[in-house]
Design an enzyme around this catalytic site. Structure first.
Site, PDB file in Angstrom:
ATOM      1  N   CYS A  39      23.318  -2.746  16.791  1.00 24.92           N
ATOM      2  CA  CYS A  39      21.616  -2.394  16.954  1.00 24.92           C
ATOM      3  C   CYS A  39      21.191  -1.917  17.866  1.00 24.92           C
ATOM      4  CB  CYS A  39      21.280  -3.983  16.824  1.00 24.92           C
ATOM      5  SG  CYS A  39      21.462  -5.543  15.766  1.00 24.92           S
ATOM      6  N   LYS A  72      28.828   1.681  16.981  1.00 30.42           N
ATOM      7  CA  LYS A  72      30.061   2.552  18.238  1.00 30.42           C
ATOM      8  C   LYS A  72      29.745   1.565  19.568  1.00 30.42           C
ATOM      9  CE  LYS A  72      30.211   7.151  20.068  1.00 30.42           C
ATOM     10  NZ  LYS A  72      31.418   6.748  19.577  1.00 30.42           N
TER      11      LYS A  72
END
Ligand code: M6R
Length: 610
Positions: free
Chosen positions: A2, A605
């Site tokens: 997020c 990521k």
């Protein structure tokens, strides 16, 4: 996972455009859903939906939203499915409070129920909504936004950061409690974001924050406070020299391909770092510790496995490689004040690694050495010392150049330590260091040039394959695991990476005619790998070899095997170079399968959750 961005601006014409432009740079953190809350004339306008930022912008015209302040969020779903109602930002009970978070609220179930029982209207199943309600709750009690934000944190357990505002107040507030957060001060606006790339379109004047701190953003100022007692802190504004273009594709179709092609430069830059004077501190930290653990996740763990072989061979020093999430149950009771945890993390925020960092710090269990790429990350600030990977931004979700840099760091440190402790004689050590510092960039470039077309052609033959193995032996153990991880991650295939001598202890039973097995090898170990190749060949499996072309191997192999041939190079550079054809193979296979390798489904990521 997020990404949040909050902006307060003097110009109400372009808040939507600015939020979209800045948030787009956080796409690697989450792409399940997107939302923007913008405040115009003290009214909050909220648009959000499932999809990537470009999709949702096109559909909901986020860029055309007006207002003088706003918050945007890109979500990687944890609590609650990726649906419109769970997309962030959220309102409080009424559309007066608006806000979004990044991270996890661990007391989600109990706190959500408590809020509902006390009359809060909770609309979603997403934990970010609880942050907004917590502020709403304390505003009811205090009538003061600063106090409401400060006190809300005591209700929320977990690792998170959030940004929140009120329709009738000009400021936006933000807190950092275990997730990354950085602020910027531009000429017309101030900004807070989960990561630096999204600040750069607005300004290079940045403020790094620490956990337990909160911010108040006005159009011209960012104030920093300690959450515990509300004390104002004097935090300097720093000018970052990172170029915004570093976070652009620069003519490549994907960030992944660009980042693979940046590896010759990385080889040069990371050696520059290692040749600096701080290297002495890193070497001493390693030399002066007793048990040495190498803790990392995913690709960083695979690089750590390669590192463990380098430390053994060059320095005669044992490292214990551990997966981040496994470290506490497996090794926590073996730590003491002389231990060293080498914590390897591209993002410097991975929660599994933060748990180890916190355990060591809170209980005084030895020292920590970070190996980290993101400048300003929690690992960089909190480890006793850190080695920068010197890769610049790695935007693509699959790690490539950072894994590459990590393997170089381990090889270099091991050679230096070996020279100092006599495991290598001086000439031998000098030769290895010269290979790393002078020759590696050119070998890296040749490996890319030579294997690009081979990998592209091989990928075409693998589009229908759903299942394969990638095996390594000795130094190439970690390389094979990394190749397999890349194929799994961006091709959605099952590809298991394992030790080649283990294959016969069970998995060999999967091999039937043409079943593909990739062997990654170096001239040092090919005598052994030949045995393992023959075991597969005898069952009519399909052999793919990654490594230098060598007579020994060719004599044993039929001429029609696939060879991803890396250039002949000094033996100890082999494990570093062998990953390149595997990166390219996974990239081309992903593209052939119609997948965007930069944004593989379900992933993010930066994983700031347990
Ligand atoms: O930021 P980190 O190095 O701590 O991340 C660890 C893993 O999540 C990461 O390496 C992941 O496995 C890669 N995206 C795989 O390509």
């Amino acid at each position: 996972m997020c990404g949040i961005t909050g902006i307060v601006t003097k110009n109400s014409e372009n808040i939507g455009e600015l939020l979209v432009k800045c948030s787009r740079k956080l796409t690697y953190r989450g792409y399940d859903s997107v939302g923007v809350a913008a405040v115009l004339n003290n009214e909050v306008h909220l648009r959000k939906d499932v999809g990537t930022i470009d999709d949702v912008d096109k559909r909901l015209k986020l860029s055309s939203m007006l207002g003088d302040r706003g918050i945007a969020q890109l979500r990687w779903a944890t609590y609650g499915a990726p649906t419109k109602v769970n997309a962030q930002p959220h309102f409080g009970c009424k559309p007066v409070f608006y806000g979004a978070h990044n991270g996890n609220i661990h007391n989600y179930a109990e706190y959500r129920q408590e809020l509902i029982d006390t009359g809060h209207i909770v609309r979603s199943e997403n934990d970010g909504e609880l942050c907004v309600h917590a502020v709403d709750k304390y505003y009811e009690e205090t009538g003061d936004m600063f106090e409401a934000v400060r006190r809300s944190v005591s209700d929320l357990h977990g690792a998170f950061a959030f940004a929140v505002g009120r329709a009738d107040e000009r400021e936006i507030y933000s807190v950092k409690m275990g997730s990354s957060l950085v602020a910027g001060v531009g000429s017309n606006e101030t900004i807070v974001s989960s990561d630096l790339p999204s600040i750069l379109p607005v300004t290079k004047q940045v403020i790094y924050l620490k956990d337990g701190e909160m911010l108040r953003l006005t159009p011209s100022e960012v104030e920093v406070f300690r959450i515990e007692d509300g004390k104002k802190l004097n935090r300097p504004i720093e000018t970052t020299d990172i170029d915004e273009r570093a976070a652009e594709k620069g003519g490549y179709p994907h960030f992944m391909l660009k980042e693979i092609h940046e590896q010759p430069m990385v080889a040069q830059d990371v050696i520059g770092v290692l040749e600096g004077k701080e290297c002495e501190d890193w070497l001493k930290l390693i030399e002066e510790s007793s048990n040495k653990y190498l803790v990392a996740c995913g690709s960083s763990h695979n690089a750590g496995i390669v590192g463990t072989y380098y430390f053994n061979k060059l320095a005669g020093i044992p490292l214990i490689p551990a997966i981040g999430g496994q470290f506490l149950p497996m090794y926590s009771n073996t730590l003491d004040e002389d231990s060293l945890c080498i914590l390897v993390s591209q993002s410097g925020e991975t929660k599994d690694i933060m748990n180890v960092l916190n355990l060591v710090e809170e209980n005084n269990l030895g020292k920590t050495l970070g190996i980290v790429n993101v400048i300003g990350s929690t690992l960089m600030f909190n480890a006793d010392s850190y080695v920068p990977m010197a890769c610049g931004y790695e935007i693509s979700v699959p790690a490539t150049k950072t894994y590459f840099s990590q393997t170089i760091i381990f090889a270099y440190l091991a050679a230096k330590l070996g020279e100092r402790n006599g495991n290598l004689d001086r000439d031998e050590a000098r030769e290895i260091i010269t290979h790393l510092s002078k020759d590696l960039p050119k070998y890296t470039q040749t490996a890319i040039d030579r294997t690009d077309i081979l990998a592209k052609n091989l990928a075409r033959t693998l589009v229908d394959v759903k299942d394969l193995y990638c095996l390594g032996y000795g130094f190439t153990d970690g390389v094979a695991r990394e190749g397999a991880l890349k194929i799994k991650e961006i091709c959605y295939n099952h590809c298991e990476g394992m030790y080649s001598s283990e294959f016969k202890h069970g998995p060999l039973s999967i091999v039937t005619e043409d079943y593909p097995v990739i062997f990654v090898t170096t001239p040092e170990d090919s005598w052994m790998v030949i045995n393992h190749i023959n075991e597969v060949k005898a069952r009519h499996g399909r052999i793919i070899v990654v490594g230098e072309r060598e007579e020994k191997l060719e004599a044993y192999l039929a001429s029609n095997i696939d060879y991803l041939e890396v250039p002949k190079a000094p033996l100890l550079l082999n494990p570093i170079l062998d990953v390149i054809p595997l990166q390219l193979l996974s990239y081309y296979l992903s593209v052939d399968l119609g997948i965007n390798p930069d944004l593989p489904r379900n992933l993010s990521k930066t994983l700031t959750v347990d």
